[in-house]
Scaffold this motif. Structure first.
Motif, PDB file in Angstrom:
ATOM      1  N   CYS A 157      60.334  -8.553  63.394  1.00  0.00           N
ATOM      2  CA  CYS A 157      61.733  -8.897  63.110  1.00  0.00           C
ATOM      3  C   CYS A 157      62.308  -8.066  61.966  1.00  0.00           C
ATOM      4  O   CYS A 157      63.442  -8.262  61.557  1.00  0.00           O
ATOM      5  N   GLY A 158      61.493  -7.159  61.421  1.00  0.00           N
ATOM      6  CA  GLY A 158      61.965  -6.333  60.320  1.00  0.00           C
ATOM      7  C   GLY A 158      61.888  -7.035  58.974  1.00  0.00           C
ATOM      8  O   GLY A 158      62.686  -6.780  58.082  1.00  0.00           O
ATOM      9  N   LEU A 182      52.308  -2.897  52.678  1.00  0.00           N
ATOM     10  CA  LEU A 182      52.584  -2.590  51.275  1.00  0.00           C
ATOM     11  C   LEU A 182      51.420  -3.115  50.449  1.00  0.00           C
ATOM     12  O   LEU A 182      50.896  -4.192  50.728  1.00  0.00           O
ATOM     13  N   LEU A 183      51.027  -2.383  49.425  1.00  0.00           N
ATOM     14  CA  LEU A 183      49.952  -2.819  48.532  1.00  0.00           C
ATOM     15  C   LEU A 183      50.517  -2.959  47.125  1.00  0.00           C
ATOM     16  O   LEU A 183      51.069  -2.004  46.576  1.00  0.00           O
ATOM     17  N   GLY A 231      63.129  -3.235  55.677  1.00  0.00           N
ATOM     18  CA  GLY A 231      63.948  -2.581  54.660  1.00  0.00           C
ATOM     19  C   GLY A 231      63.121  -2.159  53.460  1.00  0.00           C
ATOM     20  O   GLY A 231      61.894  -2.067  53.523  1.00  0.00           O
ATOM     21  N   ASP A 232      63.815  -1.925  52.367  1.00  0.00           N
ATOM     22  CA  ASP A 232      63.145  -1.517  51.138  1.00  0.00           C
ATOM     23  C   ASP A 232      62.111  -2.558  50.734  1.00  0.00           C
ATOM     24  O   ASP A 232      62.330  -3.760  50.914  1.00  0.00           O
ATOM     25  N   GLY A 272      54.251   2.782  55.466  1.00  0.00           N
ATOM     26  CA  GLY A 272      55.513   3.063  56.131  1.00  0.00           C
ATOM     27  C   GLY A 272      56.381   1.822  56.136  1.00  0.00           C
ATOM     28  O   GLY A 272      56.112   0.863  55.410  1.00  0.00           O
ATOM     29  N   PHE A 273      57.420   1.819  56.976  1.00  0.00           N
ATOM     30  CA  PHE A 273      58.367   0.713  56.995  1.00  0.00           C
ATOM     31  C   PHE A 273      58.601   0.181  58.407  1.00  0.00           C
ATOM     32  O   PHE A 273      59.604  -0.455  58.675  1.00  0.00           O
ATOM     33  N   GLU A 274      57.664   0.454  59.310  1.00  0.00           N
ATOM     34  CA  GLU A 274      57.769  -0.009  60.694  1.00  0.00           C
ATOM     35  C   GLU A 274      56.838  -1.208  60.918  1.00  0.00           C
ATOM     36  O   GLU A 274      55.998  -1.506  60.074  1.00  0.00           O
TER      37      GLU A 274
END
Length: 80
Positions: A63-64, A39-40, A17-18, A32-34
């Motif tokens: 697991c997201g 994230l940095l 998610g976000d 991305g979000f996959e």
């Protein structure tokens, strides 16, 4: 049959998610979000990480969920 179940599970990755937010920390970039995306995070101006690191990353797992070791940004001197 077990191998088929495992392959089906691995192919059903959930997107994360976000990105989470943390006090005095700025999301500096993301791929991305996959699953496997990153994230940095860096500290806001005037804040530093207690362990003298300059950034930390979180990764999206199968697991997201975003996971990794979050570093706290505390008020301090900027590195010269």
């Amino acid at each position: 049959r077990d191998l088929y179940s495992l392959v089906s599970f691995l192919l059903s990755d959930k997107p994360c998610g976000d990105p989470p937010s943390f006090p005095h920390t700025i999301l500096h970039g993301h791929t991305g979000f996959e699953m496997g995306d990153e994230l940095l995070y860096v500290c806001a101006q005037g804040y530093v990480m207690g362990n003298k690191e300059t950034a930390f990353t979180l990764l999206c797992d199968s697991c997201g969920v975003w996971y990794g070791q979050v570093q706290a940004c505390v008020k301090g001197k900027m590195a010269q």
